[in-house]
Design a protein around this motif. Structure first.
Motif, mmCIF file in Angstrom:
data_model
loop_
_atom_site.group_PDB
_atom_site.id
_atom_site.type_symbol
_atom_site.label_atom_id
_atom_site.label_comp_id
_atom_site.label_asym_id
_atom_site.label_seq_id
_atom_site.Cartn_x
_atom_site.Cartn_y
_atom_site.Cartn_z
ATOM 1 N N GLY A 80 31.438 41.315 85.391
ATOM 2 C CA GLY A 80 31.451 40.502 84.182
ATOM 3 C C GLY A 80 31.302 39.019 84.432
ATOM 4 O O GLY A 80 31.892 38.208 83.733
ATOM 5 N N SER A 81 30.499 38.669 85.420
ATOM 6 C CA SER A 81 30.365 37.254 85.770
ATOM 7 C C SER A 81 29.316 36.534 84.918
ATOM 8 O O SER A 81 28.548 37.152 84.191
ATOM 9 C CB SER A 81 29.972 37.129 87.249
ATOM 10 O OG SER A 81 28.654 37.608 87.442
ATOM 11 N N TRP A 82 29.307 35.233 85.017
ATOM 12 C CA TRP A 82 28.298 34.393 84.378
ATOM 13 C C TRP A 82 27.236 34.032 85.400
ATOM 14 O O TRP A 82 27.539 33.861 86.587
ATOM 15 C CB TRP A 82 28.932 33.098 83.868
ATOM 16 C CG TRP A 82 29.690 33.256 82.591
ATOM 17 C CD1 TRP A 82 30.962 33.726 82.451
ATOM 18 C CD2 TRP A 82 29.228 32.954 81.279
ATOM 19 N NE1 TRP A 82 31.317 33.732 81.140
ATOM 20 C CE2 TRP A 82 30.267 33.251 80.385
ATOM 21 C CE3 TRP A 82 28.038 32.449 80.771
ATOM 22 C CZ2 TRP A 82 30.158 33.064 79.025
ATOM 23 C CZ3 TRP A 82 27.924 32.255 79.404
ATOM 24 C CH2 TRP A 82 28.973 32.563 78.546
ATOM 25 N N ARG A 83 26.002 33.894 84.916
ATOM 26 C CA ARG A 83 24.891 33.405 85.722
ATOM 27 C C ARG A 83 24.378 32.127 85.088
ATOM 28 O O ARG A 83 24.477 31.941 83.889
ATOM 29 C CB ARG A 83 23.727 34.400 85.740
ATOM 30 C CG ARG A 83 24.019 35.638 86.494
ATOM 31 C CD ARG A 83 22.835 36.589 86.406
ATOM 32 N NE ARG A 83 23.244 37.851 86.974
ATOM 33 C CZ ARG A 83 22.573 38.500 87.905
ATOM 34 N NH1 ARG A 83 21.417 38.023 88.319
ATOM 35 N NH2 ARG A 83 23.021 39.625 88.395
ATOM 36 N N CYS A 84 23.767 31.313 85.913
ATOM 37 C CA CYS A 84 23.076 30.124 85.421
ATOM 38 C C CYS A 84 21.603 30.270 85.769
ATOM 39 O O CYS A 84 21.251 30.488 86.935
ATOM 40 C CB CYS A 84 23.652 28.871 86.081
ATOM 41 S SG CYS A 84 22.807 27.355 85.577
ATOM 42 N N LEU A 85 20.766 30.169 84.772
ATOM 43 C CA LEU A 85 19.319 30.194 84.954
ATOM 44 C C LEU A 85 18.819 28.756 84.858
ATOM 45 O O LEU A 85 19.149 28.044 83.899
ATOM 46 C CB LEU A 85 18.665 31.055 83.872
ATOM 47 C CG LEU A 85 17.142 31.059 83.833
ATOM 48 C CD1 LEU A 85 16.572 31.693 85.093
ATOM 49 C CD2 LEU A 85 16.657 31.802 82.593
ATOM 50 N N ILE A 86 18.061 28.334 85.845
ATOM 51 C CA ILE A 86 17.477 26.994 85.842
ATOM 52 C C ILE A 86 15.975 27.132 85.660
ATOM 53 O O ILE A 86 15.324 27.854 86.422
ATOM 54 C CB ILE A 86 17.795 26.225 87.147
ATOM 55 C CG1 ILE A 86 19.305 26.088 87.324
ATOM 56 C CG2 ILE A 86 17.100 24.867 87.143
ATOM 57 C CD1 ILE A 86 19.720 25.407 88.621
ATOM 58 N N GLU A 87 15.447 26.451 84.666
ATOM 59 C CA GLU A 87 14.009 26.500 84.367
ATOM 60 C C GLU A 87 13.518 25.120 83.971
ATOM 61 O O GLU A 87 14.309 24.210 83.714
ATOM 62 C CB GLU A 87 13.728 27.492 83.219
ATOM 63 C CG GLU A 87 13.910 28.950 83.596
ATOM 64 C CD GLU A 87 12.834 29.482 84.529
ATOM 65 O OE1 GLU A 87 11.711 28.936 84.551
ATOM 66 O OE2 GLU A 87 13.118 30.446 85.252
ATOM 67 N N GLN A 121 20.165 31.340 89.349
ATOM 68 C CA GLN A 121 18.844 31.906 89.608
ATOM 69 C C GLN A 121 17.774 31.040 88.975
ATOM 70 O O GLN A 121 18.041 30.289 88.045
ATOM 71 C CB GLN A 121 18.752 33.344 89.086
ATOM 72 C CG GLN A 121 19.010 33.506 87.606
ATOM 73 C CD GLN A 121 19.196 34.958 87.203
ATOM 74 O OE1 GLN A 121 19.803 35.746 87.930
ATOM 75 N NE2 GLN A 121 18.666 35.308 86.052
ATOM 76 N N LEU A 122 16.586 31.135 89.538
ATOM 77 C CA LEU A 122 15.444 30.421 88.998
ATOM 78 C C LEU A 122 14.186 31.169 89.389
ATOM 79 O O LEU A 122 14.214 32.039 90.251
ATOM 80 C CB LEU A 122 15.405 28.966 89.477
ATOM 81 C CG LEU A 122 15.419 28.689 90.982
ATOM 82 C CD1 LEU A 122 14.050 28.874 91.614
ATOM 83 C CD2 LEU A 122 15.885 27.270 91.220
ATOM 84 N N THR A 123 13.115 30.819 88.723
ATOM 85 C CA THR A 123 11.807 31.332 89.115
ATOM 86 C C THR A 123 10.904 30.140 89.364
ATOM 87 O O THR A 123 11.118 29.049 88.841
ATOM 88 C CB THR A 123 11.167 32.229 88.030
ATOM 89 O OG1 THR A 123 10.970 31.464 86.844
ATOM 90 C CG2 THR A 123 12.048 33.437 87.725
#
Length: 153
Positions: A80-87, A121-123
């Motif tokens: 149940g963790s949080w993720r951070c997406l960087i775009e 995470q990022l792409t």
């Protein structure tokens, strides 16, 4: 160079779109017409209203020198963790190679930690090898294969 970080405001949009368009890939997909395309205003308003999204500006004095978007995503995975997406990461062309990208990411990584994220995470498009190398130097690892599907609008 000292950077200040703040949330974007609507009057920043022309500068942000200009930065997004300032490379071969961005130049093909962004619309730098004046007046600004209303789709950018609509997207900006949606981002601004969403407490899990933050469009971040890096400034040197009053000059906009960088940007990125943080999206915080709650997940059931990883307990149940949080993720951070960087775009949408960009440094203004006149300021590249001066360490501003590193400072911008240090700030973003700290915000993810404050939010309690376990993963960032990022792409990055495979046609941007310099960007990928930069992310790897920051400690990002290409641990997963990313897939995308473009939808016709």
């Amino acid at each position: 160079m000292e950077l200040n970080f703040r949330s974007a405001i609507e009057t920043d949009l022309p500068h942000l779109v200009s930065m997004l368009a300032n490379d071969d890939l961005g130049g093909q997909r962004e619309d730098t017409s004046d007046p600004i395309n209303h789709a950018y205003v609509s997207a900006f308003n949606s981002i601004s209203k969403d407490p899990n999204n933050k469009l971040v500006i890096a400034e040197n004095g009053k000059q906009l020198v960088g940007m990125l978007q943080l999206t915080f995503i709650p997940n059931l995975t990883h307990t149940g963790s949080w993720r951070c997406l960087i775009e949408g990461v960009r440094i203004h062309q006149d300021f590249r190679g001066q360490g501003l990208g590193t400072k911008l990411f240090e700030w973003a990584i700290n915000r993810a930690k404050i939010k309690g994220c376990n993963i960032i995470q990022l792409t990055s498009d495979k046609q941007r090898p310099d960007a990928i190398r930069f992310y790897e130097e920051l400690g990002f690892v290409a641990s997963h294969e990313g897939l995308k599907m473009k939808l016709v609008r």
